[in-house]
Structure formats: structure tokens, C-alpha cells
Scaffold this motif. Structure first.
Motif, mmCIF file in Angstrom:
data_model
loop_
_atom_site.group_PDB
_atom_site.id
_atom_site.type_symbol
_atom_site.label_atom_id
_atom_site.label_comp_id
_atom_site.label_asym_id
_atom_site.label_seq_id
_atom_site.Cartn_x
_atom_site.Cartn_y
_atom_site.Cartn_z
ATOM 1 N N HIS A 172 3.434 10.446 0.880
ATOM 2 C CA HIS A 172 2.302 10.774 2.195
ATOM 3 C C HIS A 172 1.634 11.937 1.791
ATOM 4 O O HIS A 172 1.778 12.754 1.176
ATOM 5 N N PRO A 173 0.219 11.730 2.273
ATOM 6 C CA PRO A 173 -0.372 10.501 3.001
ATOM 7 C C PRO A 173 -0.879 9.566 1.935
ATOM 8 O O PRO A 173 -1.029 9.931 0.752
ATOM 9 N N LYS A 228 -2.499 0.146 4.263
ATOM 10 C CA LYS A 228 -1.525 -0.259 5.037
ATOM 11 C C LYS A 228 -0.682 -1.004 4.403
ATOM 12 O O LYS A 228 -0.902 -1.725 3.385
ATOM 13 N N SER A 265 3.573 1.988 6.784
ATOM 14 C CA SER A 265 2.800 2.924 6.157
ATOM 15 C C SER A 265 3.243 4.407 6.308
ATOM 16 O O SER A 265 2.772 5.015 5.363
ATOM 17 N N HIS A 266 3.439 4.702 7.647
ATOM 18 C CA HIS A 266 4.040 5.924 7.713
ATOM 19 C C HIS A 266 5.644 6.417 7.971
ATOM 20 O O HIS A 266 5.925 7.632 8.183
ATOM 21 N N SER A 267 6.291 5.369 7.512
ATOM 22 C CA SER A 267 7.582 5.603 7.491
ATOM 23 C C SER A 267 8.281 6.281 6.371
ATOM 24 O O SER A 267 7.621 6.282 5.066
#
Ligand SMILES: Nc1ncnc2c1ncn2[C@@H]1O[C@H](COP(=O)(O)OP(=O)(O)O)[C@@H](O)[C@H]1O
Ligand SMILES: [Mg+2]
Length: 255
Positions: A54-55, A59, A68-70
Motif C-alpha cells: 500500500h498504496p 482497483k 484494493s485497500h484491505s
């Protein structure tokens, strides 16, 4: 039905773009191969999918849900399992204990109950032990369950890495070069295991340098070069794709 959708995924390390706007989909129960030269971005791509980086830009959707942000442990619980290019094992422990240890992600019982060895914790432990035994049996590895990991040939340590990945009940399994360093016999055992895993309903993304194995095993192949997707298609089309032959396969595959 799509299990995974990757949209314009990009991962940069400082000024280097390791994965460059890569998009592809995976259908449920497919085996999709990812090939490409060393440094093409294959490992970075599956690290990004499994939440290690991350980041990221772009997606990733698992069964339509944006992951995508898990975080890696959330993604593992949502159903993506993986091995690692170098297997991580408790070398002095028996195979079955290594498989059992991997199940901690599946514990539903709070830690204090396990510590106090409450009846529910004991029940859960025995269920998970049984599950480890079942996985080894279903993959034809019962006979090595009591051997310590360090006594196994390299190839079988890598096979154990795949069994461990199965303990989290993945619906999608990411395999990073599972055949590396294996002899012909081990390659045969591992390719049979990959097929058997798929036949139990698990979808597989397979990164592999052994192109003939990829061509035999995979329903579709994605080719990366310099972080970019340069081709995607059926194995027979990839084998004859001029761009892929030029970038990776070499002329001998165009026979
Ligand atoms: N943690 C990292 N830090 C910096 N650069 C990295 C890191 N991981 C990979 N890279 C670079 O990203 C590119 C892609 O690497 P990688 O994904 O390992 O390729 P592959 O698995 O296809 O061999 C390479 O140029 C590599 O040096
Ligand atoms: Mg790699």
C-alpha cells in the motif's frame, strides 16, 4: 462468473514502475497463468492483489467487492490464499504441525479461551487438526505427515507450502513459482496437486517459469514484460504470439 477483477493496477517502488496499469479478470474455477521474464512484475502483481503493498493505484475486486485497500489478513479471510516464492516453514516441526499452525487464521475462538483450553477451544483445535489431516490425505501426502519439514526434499517443502496455503480455505489461490527447483518427479506431483486443488472448486493464479507446465495446466495465460501486460489468451495462442515469443519465449516455442 468473475472471481477476480484487476483494473489498471499500478505499483511503484520509488521511480520504478514494477506493475504498470495491468488489467485482467479471472473466472471462477479457472487456472490462469502469469508468465514473463525475470523482473517483469509478476510477484509484485500478486503481492499487490494479496494486500502486501500500500498504496497501490488501480482497483482489485474479489467477487465484486473492492479489496484494493484491505489488509493482507482481511484478504486472506475473504478467501485469497497464497504461497511464497520461498516457502516459510517451521523446519524442525513435523509436516502435520506445519499445516496445523497455518490454521490460526481460521480460529473463531478468542485467544483467552484457547489459552484456558475451554471445551469449545479443544473442539475447534481437533476440527482443525482433522482438517490438516484431510488436506494432506486429499493431496496424497499422508505418508509424509510425521516427517519433520527439514527432512523433506526441497520440492516437497514447496508442496507443503501449498498445503499450508489451503488451510485458510481459499476460494482463490495465488501460486508464485511453485515448480522452482523441482526435479521431474516433483514437478509431476505438484502439477497433479494443482489440478486436484482446482477440481475441489478453487480458482488458481499460477506464476511459473516452466512454460511447458503452464501451457499444460492453464486455461488462460497473461504475459507481463516490464510491468505491462503484453498479451493475454489461450495457451495455444500465446505460444504462437509474435510479441510474446520476442519478449520471452524465444524462437524454440514457435515450432
Ligand atoms: N520491494 C521492492 N523494492 C524495490 N523494487 C522492487 C521490490 N520488489 C520488486 N522490485 C522491482 O520491481 C520489478 C519487478 O519485480 P518482481 O515483481 O519481483 O518481478 P518478477 O516476479 O516478475 O521476477 C523489478 O525491477 C524488481 O527489482
Ligand atoms: Mg517473482
Amino acid at each position: 462468473m468473475k472471481i477476480l477483477e484487476v483494473k489498471e493496477l499500478t505499483k511503484q517502488f520509488g521511480g520504478l514502475t514494477a506493475v504498470d496499469k495491468v488489467s485482467f479478470d479471472v473466472d471462477t474455477n479457472e487456472i490462469v497463468g502469469i508468465i514473463g521474464p525475470n523482473g517483469a512484475g509478476k510477484t509484485s502483481l500478486i503481492n499487490a492483489i494479496s494486500g502486501l503493498y500500500h498504496p497501490i493505484k488501480g482497483k482489485v475486486f474479489l467477487e465484486g467487492r473492492d479489496i484494493s485497500h484491505s489488509k493482507p489478513y482481511q484478504i486472506a479471510r475473504m478467501g485469497i490464499g497464497r504461497n511464497f516464492q520461498s516457502s516459510v516453514l517451521f523446519m524442525s516441526l513435523p509436516v502435520i504441525e506445519n499445516v496445523f499452525f497455518a490454521s490460526h487464521l481460521n480460529y473463531r475462538i478468542p485467544y483467552w479461551k484457547r489459552f484456558l483450553r475451554t471445551p469449545s477451544a479443544i473442539r475447534e483445535e481437533s476440527t482443525l487438526r482433522q482438517k490438516g489431516e484431510d488436506i494432506l490425505k486429499s493431496l496424497g501426502l499422508e505418508q509424509i505427515k510425521n516427517e519433520t519439514a527439514d527432512s523433506l526434499p526441497h520440492g516437497y517443502q514447496r508442496i507443503l507450502g501449498v498445503c499450508i496455503a489451503l488451510m485458510t480455505n481459499p476460494r482463490l489461490l495465488l501460486l508464485d513459482e511453485p515448480l522452482t527447483g523441482m526435479n521431474q518427479n516433483e514437478i509431476q506431483v505438484m502439477t497433479d496437486i494443482i489440478r486436484r486443488i482446482r477440481d475441489t472448486g478453487v480458482t488458481i493464479i499460477l506464476i511459473e517459469h516452466n512454460v511447458s507446465a503452464v501451457i499444460k495446466l492453464c486455461d488462460r495465460i497473461v504475459v507481463l514484460d516490464n510491468g505491462r501486460k503484453i498479451a493475454e489468451g489461450l495457451p495455444k495462442d500465446i505460444q504462437n504470439n509474435e510479441v510474446v515469443i520476442e519478449a520471452y519465449l524465444g524462437r524454440e516455442y514457435n515450432q
